[in-house]
Design a protein around this motif. Structure first.
Motif, PDB file in Angstrom:
ATOM      1  N   ASN A 134       0.831  -1.210   0.000  1.00  0.00           N
ATOM      2  CA  ASN A 134       0.000   0.000   0.000  1.00  0.00           C
ATOM      3  C   ASN A 134       0.863   1.257   0.000  1.00  0.00           C
ATOM      4  O   ASN A 134       0.571   2.228  -0.714  1.00  0.00           O
ATOM      5  N   LEU A 135       1.927   1.248   0.798  1.00  0.00           N
ATOM      6  CA  LEU A 135       2.813   2.410   0.852  1.00  0.00           C
ATOM      7  C   LEU A 135       3.555   2.594  -0.477  1.00  0.00           C
ATOM      8  O   LEU A 135       3.744   3.722  -0.939  1.00  0.00           O
ATOM      9  N   ALA A 136       3.956   1.481  -1.079  1.00  0.00           N
ATOM     10  CA  ALA A 136       4.624   1.574  -2.388  1.00  0.00           C
ATOM     11  C   ALA A 136       3.685   2.166  -3.427  1.00  0.00           C
ATOM     12  O   ALA A 136       4.078   3.018  -4.241  1.00  0.00           O
ATOM     13  N   ALA A 137       2.422   1.732  -3.399  1.00  0.00           N
ATOM     14  CA  ALA A 137       1.432   2.291  -4.314  1.00  0.00           C
ATOM     15  C   ALA A 137       1.161   3.758  -4.008  1.00  0.00           C
ATOM     16  O   ALA A 137       0.772   4.530  -4.893  1.00  0.00           O
ATOM     17  N   GLY A 138       1.367   4.147  -2.748  1.00  0.00           N
ATOM     18  CA  GLY A 138       1.156   5.527  -2.342  1.00  0.00           C
ATOM     19  C   GLY A 138       2.350   6.435  -2.586  1.00  0.00           C
ATOM     20  O   GLY A 138       2.335   7.590  -2.150  1.00  0.00           O
ATOM     21  N   GLY A 139       3.385   5.913  -3.240  1.00  0.00           N
ATOM     22  CA  GLY A 139       4.507   6.768  -3.606  1.00  0.00           C
ATOM     23  C   GLY A 139       5.771   6.593  -2.798  1.00  0.00           C
ATOM     24  O   GLY A 139       6.701   7.404  -2.928  1.00  0.00           O
ATOM     25  N   ALA A 140       5.855   5.540  -1.967  1.00  0.00           N
ATOM     26  CA  ALA A 140       7.077   5.327  -1.185  1.00  0.00           C
ATOM     27  C   ALA A 140       8.243   4.987  -2.104  1.00  0.00           C
ATOM     28  O   ALA A 140       8.137   4.118  -2.965  1.00  0.00           O
ATOM     29  N   GLU A 141       9.349   5.681  -1.917  1.00  0.00           N
ATOM     30  CA  GLU A 141      10.550   5.441  -2.724  1.00  0.00           C
ATOM     31  C   GLU A 141      11.582   4.621  -1.969  1.00  0.00           C
ATOM     32  O   GLU A 141      12.472   4.029  -2.581  1.00  0.00           O
ATOM     33  N   ALA A 142      11.479   4.602  -0.644  1.00  0.00           N
ATOM     34  CA  ALA A 142      12.371   3.799   0.189  1.00  0.00           C
ATOM     35  C   ALA A 142      11.624   3.474   1.473  1.00  0.00           C
ATOM     36  O   ALA A 142      10.887   4.314   2.004  1.00  0.00           O
ATOM     37  N   MET A 143      11.814   2.245   1.990  1.00  0.00           N
ATOM     38  CA  MET A 143      11.085   1.818   3.179  1.00  0.00           C
ATOM     39  C   MET A 143      11.978   0.986   4.092  1.00  0.00           C
ATOM     40  O   MET A 143      12.933   0.346   3.636  1.00  0.00           O
ATOM     41  N   ALA A 144      11.630   1.007   5.383  1.00  0.00           N
ATOM     42  CA  ALA A 144      12.317   0.181   6.365  1.00  0.00           C
ATOM     43  C   ALA A 144      11.302  -0.227   7.429  1.00  0.00           C
ATOM     44  O   ALA A 144      10.356   0.513   7.722  1.00  0.00           O
ATOM     45  N   VAL A 145      11.500  -1.410   7.989  1.00  0.00           N
ATOM     46  CA  VAL A 145      10.633  -1.925   9.056  1.00  0.00           C
ATOM     47  C   VAL A 145      11.501  -2.280  10.249  1.00  0.00           C
ATOM     48  O   VAL A 145      12.421  -3.108  10.132  1.00  0.00           O
ATOM     49  N   ASN A 146      11.236  -1.643  11.377  1.00  0.00           N
ATOM     50  CA  ASN A 146      12.017  -1.883  12.594  1.00  0.00           C
ATOM     51  C   ASN A 146      13.518  -1.813  12.315  1.00  0.00           C
ATOM     52  O   ASN A 146      14.317  -2.626  12.803  1.00  0.00           O
ATOM     53  N   GLY A 147      13.900  -0.837  11.490  1.00  0.00           N
ATOM     54  CA  GLY A 147      15.309  -0.622  11.210  1.00  0.00           C
ATOM     55  C   GLY A 147      15.891  -1.496  10.124  1.00  0.00           C
ATOM     56  O   GLY A 147      17.098  -1.422   9.851  1.00  0.00           O
ATOM     57  N   LEU A 148      15.075  -2.316   9.464  1.00  0.00           N
ATOM     58  CA  LEU A 148      15.546  -3.189   8.396  1.00  0.00           C
ATOM     59  C   LEU A 148      15.071  -2.642   7.056  1.00  0.00           C
ATOM     60  O   LEU A 148      13.878  -2.404   6.870  1.00  0.00           O
ATOM     61  N   ARG A 149      15.978  -2.465   6.114  1.00  0.00           N
ATOM     62  CA  ARG A 149      15.629  -1.949   4.790  1.00  0.00           C
ATOM     63  C   ARG A 149      14.825  -2.996   4.024  1.00  0.00           C
ATOM     64  O   ARG A 149      15.153  -4.193   4.034  1.00  0.00           O
ATOM     65  N   VAL A 150      13.774  -2.540   3.354  1.00  0.00           N
ATOM     66  CA  VAL A 150      12.916  -3.434   2.579  1.00  0.00           C
ATOM     67  C   VAL A 150      12.910  -2.973   1.128  1.00  0.00           C
ATOM     68  O   VAL A 150      12.550  -1.836   0.837  1.00  0.00           O
ATOM     69  N   VAL A 151      13.329  -3.855   0.240  1.00  0.00           N
ATOM     70  CA  VAL A 151      13.296  -3.581  -1.198  1.00  0.00           C
ATOM     71  C   VAL A 151      12.761  -4.828  -1.889  1.00  0.00           C
ATOM     72  O   VAL A 151      12.564  -5.874  -1.261  1.00  0.00           O
ATOM     73  N   VAL A 152      12.534  -4.706  -3.183  1.00  0.00           N
ATOM     74  CA  VAL A 152      12.086  -5.860  -3.958  1.00  0.00           C
ATOM     75  C   VAL A 152      13.157  -6.949  -3.884  1.00  0.00           C
ATOM     76  O   VAL A 152      14.339  -6.687  -4.115  1.00  0.00           O
ATOM     77  N   GLY A 153      12.736  -8.135  -3.547  1.00  0.00           N
ATOM     78  CA  GLY A 153      13.677  -9.243  -3.427  1.00  0.00           C
ATOM     79  C   GLY A 153      14.005  -9.613  -2.007  1.00  0.00           C
ATOM     80  O   GLY A 153      14.509 -10.717  -1.758  1.00  0.00           O
ATOM     81  N   VAL A 154      13.744  -8.715  -1.044  1.00  0.00           N
ATOM     82  CA  VAL A 154      13.953  -9.059   0.360  1.00  0.00           C
ATOM     83  C   VAL A 154      12.759  -9.893   0.827  1.00  0.00           C
ATOM     84  O   VAL A 154      11.625  -9.405   0.813  1.00  0.00           O
ATOM     85  N   PRO A 155      12.976 -11.142   1.240  1.00  0.00           N
ATOM     86  CA  PRO A 155      11.840 -12.002   1.591  1.00  0.00           C
ATOM     87  C   PRO A 155      11.187 -11.603   2.907  1.00  0.00           C
ATOM     88  O   PRO A 155      11.866 -11.310   3.888  1.00  0.00           O
ATOM     89  N   ILE A 156       9.857 -11.575   2.881  1.00  0.00           N
ATOM     90  CA  ILE A 156       9.061 -11.380   4.095  1.00  0.00           C
ATOM     91  C   ILE A 156       8.299 -12.679   4.308  1.00  0.00           C
ATOM     92  O   ILE A 156       7.452 -13.050   3.490  1.00  0.00           O
TER      93      ILE A 156
END
Length: 231
Positions: A134-156
């Protein structure tokens, strides 16, 4: 023994021609994605309720606007490469390289955005993926969760009762940081947190807008692995 002739180094004009061709290809690709996204949304809207329909139409308009902006930017870069000299080529290629490193999570990022805090029992990997999408669709260019960088390819992933990001377990509350257009991200974050605020089991579902956010976490660059024939 006669010296071996060396191939002449690749000229910058050749590099510029490749860059122009690549950007032209990207323009065509973005336009194709735009048409396909419209078709996908039209199929998904069949049988949807009024609230979902309004949200989907709004997201479609925003996505189309973002794609149009990308097409305009790519066209401008192509024109710069075609009309400029070596300096213009170097400038565009350097900007492209920096953008790719940001997308891949290889460098820290700084800019405006939002910070979400979500705390509730029973949160799963699917919940986190939905929030990030949802955040990516809302225009997020970079994201992190609890201090961990999240990009395409990082498994959740869901590992029993735990949620992992890139193999690391994250515990609630989740602090999700997103950098991008703060106005669009604020609207998206409000839509994401509003339904949760009334939940009896939800301990926290809030967000705040910040003008200067720094994501220092990076993704470890993975080396290229070349296949070798069996001996």
């Amino acid at each position: 023994m006669p010296a071996r002739s060396r191939k002449p180094p690749r000229s910058r004009s050749a590099a510029g021609a490749v860059a122009v061709w690549t950007i032209a290809l990207l323009v065509a690709l973005v336009a194709t994605v735009q048409l396909r996204s419209q078709a996908e949304v039209e199929r998904s809207l069949q049988g949807a309720d009024t609230a979902s329909l309004a949200f989907s139409i709004d997201q479609l308009h925003r996505s189309n606007d973002a794609l149009e902006a990308q097409i305009a930017d790519l066209n401008q870069r192509r024109a710069t490469l075609q009309s400029g000299g070596n300096a213009a080529v170097d400038q565009v290629l350097a900007a492209e390289a920096n953008e790719l490193r940001i997308i891949e999570g290889l460098v820290p990022v700084r800019g405006p955005g939002v910070v979400l805090v979500i705390d509730a029992p029973g949160l799963t990997a699917l919940d986190l993926e939905d929030a990030l999408n949802n955040l990516a669709a809302g225009g997020a260019e970079a994201m992190a969760v609890n201090g961990l960088r999240v990009v395409v390819g990082v498994p959740i992933e869901q590992n029993g009762g735990a949620v992992t990001v890139g193999g690391a377990v994250i515990f609630t509350p989740w602090t999700i940081v997103a950098i991008g257009d703060s106005n669009r991200l604020a609207e998206t974050a409000d839509l994401m947190t509003q339904p949760r605020r009334g939940g009896r089991r939800v301990r926290e579902a809030t967000y705040r807008v910040e003008a200067d956010i720094v994501i220092r976490a990076v993704v470890t660059e993975r080396p290229f692995v070349y296949a070798v024939p069996p001996s």
